[in-house]
Design a protein around this motif. Structure first.
Motif, mmCIF file in Angstrom:
data_model
loop_
_atom_site.group_PDB
_atom_site.id
_atom_site.type_symbol
_atom_site.label_atom_id
_atom_site.label_comp_id
_atom_site.label_asym_id
_atom_site.label_seq_id
_atom_site.Cartn_x
_atom_site.Cartn_y
_atom_site.Cartn_z
ATOM 1 N N GLU A 120 39.041 55.148 31.271
ATOM 2 C CA GLU A 120 39.569 55.084 29.907
ATOM 3 C C GLU A 120 40.666 56.138 29.707
ATOM 4 O OE1 GLU A 120 40.456 53.820 26.800
ATOM 5 O OE2 GLU A 120 38.491 52.868 27.092
ATOM 6 N N PRO A 121 41.899 55.721 29.501
ATOM 7 C CA PRO A 121 43.006 56.688 29.423
ATOM 8 C C PRO A 121 42.899 57.659 28.254
ATOM 9 C CG PRO A 121 43.771 54.466 28.926
ATOM 10 C CD PRO A 121 42.360 54.342 29.379
ATOM 11 N N ASP A 122 42.176 57.297 27.198
ATOM 12 C CA ASP A 122 41.979 58.232 26.079
ATOM 13 C C ASP A 122 41.059 59.381 26.475
ATOM 14 O OD1 ASP A 122 43.553 56.715 24.503
ATOM 15 O OD2 ASP A 122 41.955 55.945 23.209
ATOM 16 N N PHE A 123 40.295 59.187 27.539
ATOM 17 C CA PHE A 123 39.314 60.194 27.945
ATOM 18 C C PHE A 123 39.769 61.021 29.142
ATOM 19 C CE2 PHE A 123 35.072 59.650 25.902
ATOM 20 C CZ PHE A 123 35.472 58.753 24.926
ATOM 21 N N THR A 124 40.588 60.422 29.992
ATOM 22 C CA THR A 124 40.892 61.086 31.263
ATOM 23 C C THR A 124 42.237 60.649 31.836
ATOM 24 O OG1 THR A 124 40.132 61.322 33.549
ATOM 25 C CG2 THR A 124 39.534 59.288 32.464
ATOM 26 N N ASP A 125 42.815 61.543 32.636
ATOM 27 C CA ASP A 125 44.049 61.199 33.361
ATOM 28 C C ASP A 125 43.721 60.780 34.794
ATOM 29 O OD1 ASP A 125 45.747 61.765 31.224
ATOM 30 O OD2 ASP A 125 45.774 63.907 31.713
ATOM 31 N N LYS A 126 42.441 60.640 35.078
ATOM 32 C CA LYS A 126 41.998 60.265 36.430
ATOM 33 C C LYS A 126 42.698 58.989 36.892
ATOM 34 C CE LYS A 126 37.626 59.491 38.826
ATOM 35 N NZ LYS A 126 37.561 60.804 39.499
ATOM 36 N N ILE A 127 43.151 59.010 38.133
ATOM 37 C CA ILE A 127 43.779 57.805 38.699
ATOM 38 C C ILE A 127 42.799 57.137 39.651
ATOM 39 C CG2 ILE A 127 45.656 56.918 40.151
ATOM 40 C CD1 ILE A 127 47.282 59.400 39.234
ATOM 41 N N VAL A 128 42.566 55.848 39.413
ATOM 42 C CA VAL A 128 41.793 55.048 40.365
ATOM 43 C C VAL A 128 42.705 53.890 40.752
ATOM 44 C CG1 VAL A 128 39.680 53.744 40.808
ATOM 45 C CG2 VAL A 128 39.630 55.687 39.217
ATOM 46 N N LEU A 129 43.227 53.998 41.965
ATOM 47 C CA LEU A 129 44.229 53.029 42.410
ATOM 48 C C LEU A 129 43.593 51.999 43.334
ATOM 49 C CD1 LEU A 129 47.474 52.834 42.220
ATOM 50 C CD2 LEU A 129 47.418 53.587 44.600
ATOM 51 N N LEU A 130 43.946 50.741 43.119
ATOM 52 C CA LEU A 130 43.577 49.692 44.068
ATOM 53 C C LEU A 130 44.807 49.546 44.979
ATOM 54 C CD1 LEU A 130 41.339 47.515 44.719
ATOM 55 C CD2 LEU A 130 42.827 45.917 43.518
ATOM 56 N N ALA A 131 44.722 50.212 46.116
ATOM 57 C CA ALA A 131 45.905 50.308 46.981
ATOM 58 C C ALA A 131 45.988 49.129 47.945
ATOM 59 C CB ALA A 131 45.849 51.610 47.767
ATOM 60 N N ASP A 132 47.213 48.699 48.221
ATOM 61 C CA ASP A 132 47.404 47.671 49.246
ATOM 62 C C ASP A 132 48.388 48.091 50.344
ATOM 63 O OD1 ASP A 132 49.769 47.408 47.850
ATOM 64 O OD2 ASP A 132 49.300 45.431 47.022
#
Ligand SMILES: Nc1nc2c(c(=O)[nH]1)N[C@H]1C(S)=C(S)[C@@H](COP(=O)(O)O)O[C@H]1N2
Ligand SMILES: [Mo]
Length: 171
Positions: A120-132
């Motif tokens: 949730e961007p309002d809660f965190t700047d954490k990046i979870v990327l689905l990389a290819d």
């Protein structure tokens, strides 16, 4: 004699089913095959094709691999992928996201969970990327077509390789 016949039959049918599998998953230039499934909390299944993912904004991040090597991964944010299945974030979604979790499931049955609020961007700047891609090249066969990259974590255990299903569950 009968045993040999049975073994022969088994080998034949195995070869045949492997060939059928390969045909199903081989690179299709038209991208008509589902590459990823999203199952939402009410059981709705959304099958995504490569073309669906290709429409999403791409993002690049540098992260340290399990082997300590820096790699530039590229792909789409997991949040954006979930939006394709109607998942809401921000004001419209954060209340629901407080009480649900995401299970990221791999082809080898490996799984890892994320609380939906971690995305949730309002809660965190954490990046979870689905990389290819990694360093501009498609990921290795062991990594699969898609793998998660979570650059801020000290362990890579949630960097799920060979992602096939994203499943949301309500607590
Ligand atoms: N599908 C799948 N993904 C996985 C695992 C696994 O066993 N299967 N192991 C995890 C663990 S514990 C680590 S440390 C990293 C290792 O990342 P690497 O593939 O870059 O070495 O992958 C993670 N992703
Ligand atoms: Mo690990």
């Amino acid at each position: 004699m009968k045993t040999i016949l049975y073994i022969g039959l088994l080998v034949f049918s195995l070869t045949f089913s492997i060939a059928a599998q390969t045909a199903k998953t081989s690179d299709d230039p038209k991208n008509t095959e589902a590459v990823l499934k999203i199952v939402t909390e009410n059981g709705t299944v959304t099958e995504l094709k490569a073309a669906d993912l290709a429409k999403l904004p791409r993002r690049e991040i540098k992260a340290k691999n399990h082997d300590g090597k820096g790699t530039t991964f590229a792909g789409v944010e997991l949040r954006e992928v979930l939006k394709l299945a109607g998942v809401k974030f921000g004001d419209a979604g954060k209340k629901a996201n407080l009480t649900s979790y995401l299970t990221v499931e791999a082809a080898d049955k490996y799984r890892a969970v994320f609380a939906m609020i971690e995305l949730e961007p309002d809660f965190t700047d954490k990046i979870v990327l689905l990389a290819d891609t990694g360093d501009g090249k498609p990921l290795s066969k062991e990594q699969g077509s898609f793998r998660l990259v979570v650059p801020d974590e000290k362990k890579q255990a949630r960097w799920v390789r060979q992602v096939v299903i994203l499943r949301i569950t309500k607590i």
